[in-house]
Scaffold this active site. Sequence first.
Site, PDB file in Angstrom:
ATOM      1  N   ASP A 258      -7.975  -4.471  -4.287  1.00  0.00           N
ATOM      2  CA  ASP A 258      -6.589  -4.791  -4.636  1.00  0.00           C
ATOM      3  C   ASP A 258      -6.002  -3.593  -5.394  1.00  0.00           C
ATOM      4  O   ASP A 258      -6.561  -3.161  -6.413  1.00  0.00           O
ATOM      5  CB  ASP A 258      -6.571  -6.050  -5.518  1.00  0.00           C
ATOM      6  N   ASN A 266       6.066   0.197  -6.984  1.00  0.00           N
ATOM      7  CA  ASN A 266       7.243  -0.175  -6.170  1.00  0.00           C
ATOM      8  C   ASN A 266       8.525  -0.084  -6.986  1.00  0.00           C
ATOM      9  O   ASN A 266       9.526   0.470  -6.528  1.00  0.00           O
ATOM     10  CB  ASN A 266       7.096  -1.623  -5.693  1.00  0.00           C
ATOM     11  N   HIS A 271      10.093   0.888  -2.491  1.00  0.00           N
ATOM     12  CA  HIS A 271       9.151   0.304  -1.524  1.00  0.00           C
ATOM     13  C   HIS A 271       8.583   1.302  -0.518  1.00  0.00           C
ATOM     14  O   HIS A 271       7.402   1.210  -0.180  1.00  0.00           O
ATOM     15  CB  HIS A 271       9.813  -0.876  -0.807  1.00  0.00           C
ATOM     16  N   ASP A 275       4.772   1.641   0.359  1.00  0.00           N
ATOM     17  CA  ASP A 275       4.243   1.550   1.734  1.00  0.00           C
ATOM     18  C   ASP A 275       3.313   2.721   2.032  1.00  0.00           C
ATOM     19  O   ASP A 275       2.269   2.560   2.661  1.00  0.00           O
ATOM     20  CB  ASP A 275       5.400   1.557   2.753  1.00  0.00           C
ATOM     21  N   GLU A 301      -1.080  -6.282  -1.110  1.00  0.00           N
ATOM     22  CA  GLU A 301      -1.789  -5.033  -1.484  1.00  0.00           C
ATOM     23  C   GLU A 301      -3.266  -5.343  -1.618  1.00  0.00           C
ATOM     24  O   GLU A 301      -3.956  -4.758  -2.421  1.00  0.00           O
ATOM     25  CB  GLU A 301      -1.229  -4.396  -2.769  1.00  0.00           C
TER      26      GLU A 301
END
Length: 390
Positions: A258, A266, A271, A275, A301
């Site tokens: 994780d 973010n 974002h 990504d 994630e």
Amino acid sequence: MSLSLPTLLLVDLYILALVGVLMFFAWYGGRREPTLGYMAGMLLLGALSTFLIALRSFGLEMLAIVAGNVVVMLSCALLWTSMRVFAGRAPYWPGVAAGAVLWLLLCLWPAFLQSMVARIQVHSALTVVYCLLAAAELWRSRRRLEVPLRPTLALLLFHAGFYTLRIFVDRGAVPGEPSGTYTTLFTLLVFETMLVAVGLAFTTLTMVKDRAELKFRSAALSDPLTGIGNRRAFMDSGERLLRLCAERGEPVALLVCDLDNFKRLNDAYGHPVGDRALQEFSRITASRMRRQDVFGRIGGEEFACLLTGAGTEAACQVAERIRREFAEVPFVGEGLLSVSIGVATSEEGGYELARLLSLADQALYLAKAKGRNRIELSASRPGHEGRGHR
Ligand SMILES: Nc1nc2c(ncn2[C@@H]2O[C@H](COP(=O)(O)OP(=O)(O)OP(=O)(O)O)[C@@H](O)[C@H]2O)c(=O)[nH]1
């Protein structure tokens, strides 16, 4: 039993036109798959050529010989084009026109027009060339296409073989001799061509349908952002792999990874940067997997890896390499990229995926609680405390 040629021509015309129209609607009403469009063209031109050739019985000999065969050549060329576009290549229009143009040019030569044998040989040779070209298009792309090609290839090669034989066998109608043999051969030819055309329509439709299904299935199982398997794919392949390992008594380890403070990344950089971090993590982890391992994105994630043949030590080594490599990636907002990993193995969790996931999740929770950017082992074994690695 004998087949009357005019009846057969009528049946041929009807069947090719009907299948052609159905194919046209399969193309028009569906997703306009060009393979089906060219196949519809091939069938409809086939029906038109049968009509033109049948005009011979009404005294329109020249129309039948010149126009009828030009249309046959175009029909064969569309068959080739249909296979070509199915294999992912653009139509080659000079090649499409070549057979028809050659026929027209030859028809300007009276000796050719008058020689039935020459016409039969040229017609048959051009048909063979187009069929072999169509088969070659499929054959050269056979690995990439991933759908069964054999029925279509078999029909194309059978048709090419049939017309090759015709070059040597069919002498046409010999003046002054009864036309029985020629008529029988021609009847057989019309019959064979009709069956092959209908067969090809069917196998092509099947190939197109199989490919669409494959595309939908792989889209449903893959994560579009990272290109790796999604949760469903991971669960399906994971269950399968665990069953196999249980049968073989082979150890398995599960890593649940994780990304840390991902919300902050973010929020701070947007974002698209988040990504990119997900893509980077997938790339690094995928490069650490062996062919038989299973890796997937199981949440926003969150990622999971099933490692075959791995005990606790081997699993921790892989996890540590992934953790270190990811933390070293040059990225915006230095210091923000890190991952916490929870590890569970078949030694304590057995071969049930849900149980392994739950144990690895507990370990992951521990890793987060202990400050992130670290690896923790499941603490479920009696007398075994969760061990941190960093
Ligand atoms: N950029 C991007 N963000 C995503 C995607 N999927 C989920 N997220 C974000 O991931 C974040 C997850 O946040 P949290 O669950 O609080 O986790 P975290 O911030 O990493 O905190 P810890 O796990 O405790 O370290 C949320 O802000 C989601 O919007 C995605 O595909 N792209």
